[in-house]
Design an enzyme around this catalytic site. Structure first.
Site: not given
Ligand code: CP
Ligand code: NVA
Length: 309
Positions: A227, A136, A139, A294, A266, A109
């Site tokens: 988001d 991402h 996700q 996830r 998310c 990340r």
């Protein structure tokens, strides 16, 4: 076999994403009500170690990958970049080559997507994107799984995205191109997604509509996504909140979507900003299924990276 990196969804392609989703559904069903640390019966990644490097905060990505590799029979270790030599300036190239001798896959990340591309160039084990400023993908595998669980087919799905044209949206657009669904993106002017990603999605068969009108974006949608308005590392853009206000997903906006439309986020959420409490806590919200997914999705990503899917 060439090393399978997962930096974006297109690294895998539509058929592999479909295989990941099918496997995630099967594995999730096979271990329903089991303790979360108990390995799957077949332990397909027994003995494998996943190294995870975090240059930004994380709850879901960190925990889901840790639990995912355990359920597949392997183990993980977490490297907070600030406490490693990477944080003192050791090069990405050297870090990638050293870790490749010590672990079987590397999840990263970070901020600049070019960093993870460099990691993948030098690593001889799979490198997985656990979020960059650009995308991402992990996700969005979980998001697609959540949508399918809600009984909605991906081809022809009408997705609405509200708010900031960010990294998560970029992966949704990529997924739309790969899985043949449509996305209506409602953002304030100046916060649209990257043009080249929109163009890629369109060229691959997704209908993508960009609008600055939130009502137009949600009209007739099967799923509504949003988001945070301020992503990690972009705190200096805080003054954009006023421009974002009309794009809050609230009851009034949701009433324009289909009657059975679901709300996805998310997480982490800023309730009262990008989403109202009534929608976040309401019956259309599937955000905690999405969070749990996830784990199941990340297991599929790992299995694909190791050539098991
Ligand atoms: N959605 C997500 O990636 O959450 P974390 O930042 O907690 O990992
Ligand atoms: N867009 C958000 C996603 C967090 C999981 C960010 O990059 O901070």
């Amino acid at each position: 076999m060439t090393v399978r990196h997962f930096l974006n969804l297109s690294d895998a392609g539509g058929d592999a994403i479909a295989a990941m989703l099918a496997d995630a559904i099967d594995r999730k069903a096979a271990r329903a009500a089991w303790p979360k640390g108990r390995p799957d019966a077949d332990q397909p990644l027994a003995g494998h170690v996943l190294g995870m490097i975090f240059e930004k905060n994380s709850t879901r990505t960190r925990v889901s990958f840790d639990i995912a590799i355990r359920q597949l029979g392997g183990s993980s270790l977490v490297l907070d970049a600030a406490n490693t030599q990477l944080g003192r300036g050791e090069t990405i190239a050297d870090t990638a080559r050293v870790l490749s001798r010590m672990v079987d896959a590397i999840m990263v990340r970070t901020d600049d997507h070019a960093k993870i591309e460099e990691m993948a160039r030098y690593a001889s084990v799979p490198v997985i994107n656990g979020l960059t400023d650009l995308s991402h993908p992990c996700q969005v595998v979980a998001d697609l799984l959540t949508v399918i669980e809600q009984g909605k087919a991906l081809p022809g799905l009408e997705a609405a995205w509200l708010g900031d044209g960010n990294n998560v949206l970029h992966s949704i657009l990529e997924a739309a191109g790969l899985m043949k669904f449509n996305v209506r993106v409602g953002t304030p002017q100046g916060y649209e997604p990257a043009e080249e990603i929109v163009a890629w999605a369109r060229a691959n068969g997704a209908q993508v509509t960009l609008t600055n009108d939130a009502t137009e974006a949600v009209a007739g949608a099967d799923i509504v996504l949003t988001d945070t308005w301020v992503s990690m590392g972009q705190e200096h853009t805080h003054n954009k909140l006023a421009a974002m206000a009309p794009f809050q997903v609230n009851d009034s906006l949701m009433s324009g979507a289909k009657g059975d439309a679901k709300f996805l986020h998310c997480l982490p959420a800023h309730v009262g900003e990008e989403v109202s409490e009534s929608v976040f806590e309401g019956p259309r919200s599937v955000v905690f299924d999405e969070a749990e997914n996830r784990i199941h999705a990340q297991k599929s990503v790992l299995l694909w990276c190791f050539g098991k899917l």
